[in-house]
Design an enzyme around this catalytic site. Structure first.
Site, mmCIF file in Angstrom:
data_model
loop_
_atom_site.group_PDB
_atom_site.id
_atom_site.type_symbol
_atom_site.label_atom_id
_atom_site.label_comp_id
_atom_site.label_asym_id
_atom_site.label_seq_id
_atom_site.Cartn_x
_atom_site.Cartn_y
_atom_site.Cartn_z
ATOM 1 N N GLU A 282 28.531 -54.639 114.179
ATOM 2 C CA GLU A 282 29.153 -53.807 112.969
ATOM 3 C C GLU A 282 28.382 -54.009 111.553
ATOM 4 O OE1 GLU A 282 31.237 -51.474 113.276
ATOM 5 O OE2 GLU A 282 31.855 -51.141 111.348
ATOM 6 N N GLU A 313 26.099 -46.793 104.670
ATOM 7 C CA GLU A 313 25.232 -47.872 105.556
ATOM 8 C C GLU A 313 24.191 -47.161 106.175
ATOM 9 O OE1 GLU A 313 29.229 -50.776 105.622
ATOM 10 O OE2 GLU A 313 28.601 -49.860 107.543
ATOM 11 N N ASP A 471 36.167 -51.294 110.127
ATOM 12 C CA ASP A 471 36.408 -52.431 111.262
ATOM 13 C C ASP A 471 37.338 -52.020 112.198
ATOM 14 O OD1 ASP A 471 34.597 -53.970 109.592
ATOM 15 O OD2 ASP A 471 36.145 -54.827 108.891
#
Ligand code: 8BR
Ligand code: GLC
Length: 493
Positions: A282, A313, A471
């Site tokens: 992750e 990201e 998450d």
């Protein structure tokens, strides 16, 4: 396909994955657990912080774009930037001074489990996954108390030279201090006036101040490393996160290269004789570009099978891999952003030799999968839909206590803006002859060697908090895939 049809697919996917979750033998989750000090900031509080620092000072700090928080002005500048752009950010701080200042000037609302590995471990344990083996290199008493009290959640400990699995509350180091991060959540629509600018916050999101005390190491003892193979039988895969904590240099003369080498050795040890072991990393916001690039090139590439990340990201990852232009078009808002995201995901899949790249955005998830992945497009789509229902549950309730909670997320409607973005991508792919409209809905198999699976997600109007939703999305999809994976014990062949 109409939205109503997607809603039907959602119900089917969640019901299937629920039935299959028991197939998962277990998951190893490491490294970063911490305590999150949560603060939902209000307009008058941000006004107060701006007044304390002063408009002139802030103007300069905003322009300088601090990548590390050294003092309160750096903190307020990064908060204003995050609020102005509605973007999530995580910025490290290496002293405890800011913590003291925040305690004096802001005060948190609540303390809860934080860190990607900590959040994911609790989620999987609450979903009822049989063996959740969590590992925190800095397991303090206060940290252990934030793990759910459930017998399927275990932490490795070495006693008399042997590895045992115990609940974190029976495995902590009494001399270890906790790592406490500050999470400043802000809401869409808040009005801010600062340094001559006036803006309205475009999106619910948050700034994370990540504390990085000197003792933080992404590591494990040689005894634990040696005996890690004992847990191999109990797991079908691993979820790894926290590599952003690796520093370029340490006071004892070691460098990031030492820790990267150890991180790779742990992955190899987990795989053992089974190169098919699924390893998900992750990703997160990593300010240090050398560490960001090293994580991608030396840990993720070749050693990892699956990568999860959000849109910012994706841009950050592309940037350090040499795709600056694509990175720029990913962050630039506008109707082409979904096309750039798709292209970015394909680049990451190829460049990093992955089996799967899962990116999540507000409104849709894109997953690109290498052709030799053992599961079909339908399984991948079900995994994404399950993940989205989990995300909507978490956004509504703040946390997920059991698999039954997922019905709450299922009731949240598909986000129409995300659905519209999806249509944009469909038009682009059909126009370019990359796939037909029908293929697009069923999982588009492209000529250049990857499958594309994309779903519109469910978005909660007024989320309790946004931290940790990413998450839940990545872990939810990964666990659903593990549940669907054919079980072949390569080591016994
Ligand atoms: P990160 O934590 O990795 O940034 O991921 C956050 C994810 O949370 C986003 O990609 C988005 O899909 C999801 N999300 C956010 Br932000 N707000 C949400 C909401 N209100 N409802 C559902 N999902 C949300
Ligand atoms: C990062 C942060 C942590 C937060 C988590 C949520 O790991 O360091 O504080 O809880 O992200 O995803």
């Amino acid at each position: 396909m109409e939205i109503a049809e997607w809603e039907k697919r959602y119900v089917e996917a969640v019901s299937n994955v629920r039935e299959q979750l028991g197939n998962v033998q277990g998951v190893f989750v490491a490294y970063n657990s911490n305590v999150d000090a949560m603060k939902h900031i209000r307009e008058n509080e941000i006004k107060k912080l701006i007044a304390i620092i002063g408009q002139e000072e802030l103007r300069e700090r905003i322009v300088s774009y601090p990548r590390e928080i050294k003092d309160p002005a750096d903190f307020v500048a990064r908060l204003i930037i995050a609020m102005r752009d509605g973007k999530a950010a995580e910025v490290p701080t290496y002293t405890t001074d800011l913590h003291e200042w925040l305690m004096d000037n802001l005060v948190f609302d609540s303390a809860r489990m934080g860190g990607q590995a900590g959040i994911i471990s609790n989620l999987l344990a609450n979903l009822g996954v049989k063996n959740v083996i969590t590992y925190v290199p800095w397991l303090a008493k206060e940290q252990a108390e934030h793990f759910v009290d459930s017998p399927n959640l275990k932490h490795p400990v070495i006693e008399n030279g042997k590895l045992y699995l115990k609940h974190p509350k029976d495995a902590y180091d009494p001399f270890q201090k906790p790592k406490i991060n500050w999470i400043i959540e802000f809401s869409r629509g808040m009005k801010v006036r600062c340094a001559g600018e006036e803006f309205e916050v475009p999106r619910d999101n948050r700034l994370i101040v990540s504390s990085r005390p000197k003792w933080i190491r992404i590591d494990m003892s040689p005894e634990m490393y040696e005996q890690l193979s004992d847990i191999r039988e109990d797991i079908d895969g691993a979820i790894l996160a926290g590599y952003q904590m690796i520093r370029e240099e340490y006071e004892d003369g070691t460098t990031y290269r030492d820790y990267v080498q150890r991180a790779v050795s742990v992955i190899e040890r987990l795989k053992g004789c089974n190169p098919q072991m699924r390893i998900h990393v992750e990703f997160t916001s990593i300010q240090n570009k050398l560490i960001r690039r090293t994580l991608l090139k030396d840990i993720v590439k070749k050693h990892v099978t699956s990568l999860g990340l959000d849109t910012v990201e994706v841009a950050n990852a592309l940037n350090v891999l040499g795709y600056e232009e694509l990175a720029y078009s990913v962050i630039k808002k506008g109707e082409n952003s979904i096309v750039s995201l798709y292209e970015g995901a394909v680049r990451l899949l190829k460049e990093l030799e992955l089996q799967r790249v899962h990116l999540h955005s507000l409104g849709y998830y894109i997953c690109v999968v290498a052709k030799d992945h053992p599961l079909d497009a339908d399984s991948h789509r079900q995994a994404l839909l399950f993940a989205s229902a989990l995300a909507a549950t978490q956004a509504t309730l703040g946390s997920i206590q059991s698999i039954d909670d997922v019905d709450v997320g299922l009731d949240v409607p598909v986000y129409t803006d995300g659905y519209d973005d999806l249509i944009e991508l469909e038009k682009y792919l059909v126009r370019g002859g990359i796939c037909t409209a029908e293929d697009f809905e069923d999982g588009c198999i492209t000529a250049d060697g990857h499958d594309l699976i994309i779903v519109p997600s469910k978005v909660v109007n007024e989320p309790v908090a946004t931290v940790g939703i990413g998450d839940a999305i990545s872990a939810g999809a990964f666990i659903a895939l593990l549940a669907k994976m054919p079980k072949i014990n390569i080591c016994n062949l």
